[in-house]
Design an enzyme around this catalytic site. Sequence first.
Site, PDB file in Angstrom:
ATOM      1  N   SER A  84       0.919  -1.365  -0.050  1.00 14.98           N
ATOM      2  CA  SER A  84       0.058   0.126  -0.027  1.00 14.98           C
ATOM      3  C   SER A  84       0.719   1.345  -0.194  1.00 14.98           C
ATOM      4  CB  SER A  84      -0.900  -0.072   1.276  1.00 14.98           C
ATOM      5  OG  SER A  84      -0.249   0.092   2.306  1.00 14.98           O
ATOM      6  N   LYS A  94       0.589   4.779   7.069  1.00 10.53           N
ATOM      7  CA  LYS A  94       0.162   5.453   6.006  1.00 10.53           C
ATOM      8  C   LYS A  94       0.713   6.896   6.292  1.00 10.53           C
ATOM      9  CE  LYS A  94      -2.593   2.460   4.076  1.00 10.53           C
ATOM     10  NZ  LYS A  94      -1.840   1.156   4.737  1.00 10.53           N
TER      11      LYS A  94
END
Length: 235
Positions: free
Chosen positions: A156, A194
């Site tokens: 990701s 993230k």
Amino acid sequence: MLTRKQFELLKFINERLKEAGVPPSFDEMKDALDLRSKSGIHRLITALEERGFIRRLPNRARAIEVIKLPDLGGNTGGGRRGFTPSVIEGTLGKVRPPSHSHAEDESDRNVAVPVMGRIAAGTPIEALQTRSHTISVPPDMLGSGEHYALEVRGDSMVEAGILDGDMALIQRNESAETGDIVVALIDEEEATLKRFRRRGASIALEPANAAYEVRILPPNRVRIQGKLIGLYRKY
């Protein structure tokens, strides 16, 4: 010789590696150089790679390392001699190779950072009491504070140069600034790596892969557990 745009891009990538431990995304490069499309960035990166200033890791999306900087002398841009990549390579955890006469001293000064598990859904960082092993990291890579490492699982964050299997070096911190890459605990259950941004009263956790969606959450569902300061990668 590099063109002005080539040098600006090289300098931007290098500065981001030094500041965040990971290269910028293509969108960030485009914005920094005030280009209209990412195709111009692709051309500049290809030119820098052909001239031996950067390296793209094979079969890994947009993972970039700076190999050298131009010897600019008194020219604008402030080039530095003796540059080596910011990503820690191999199993020794060296950011820059020491001179032969100081090799043993440098090794003795390295810091053992505990590997606390994998950065994946399901386990809060505090619950990971068993340290599987440690990695050896130069102290100037860490700075002040408490640190730990997490093994990255998944893709990701590939466009930020964070690859599956990398060890993420994390500085414990309960707060973050917009743009930081953080370990975020969602609903006290799911730990994720993230990019952190504030969107009004909400928090956005942004992936660096177009295949994944941005998660917008209220602050009471997100707890910051640390900030990324670098990567440890085996080749």
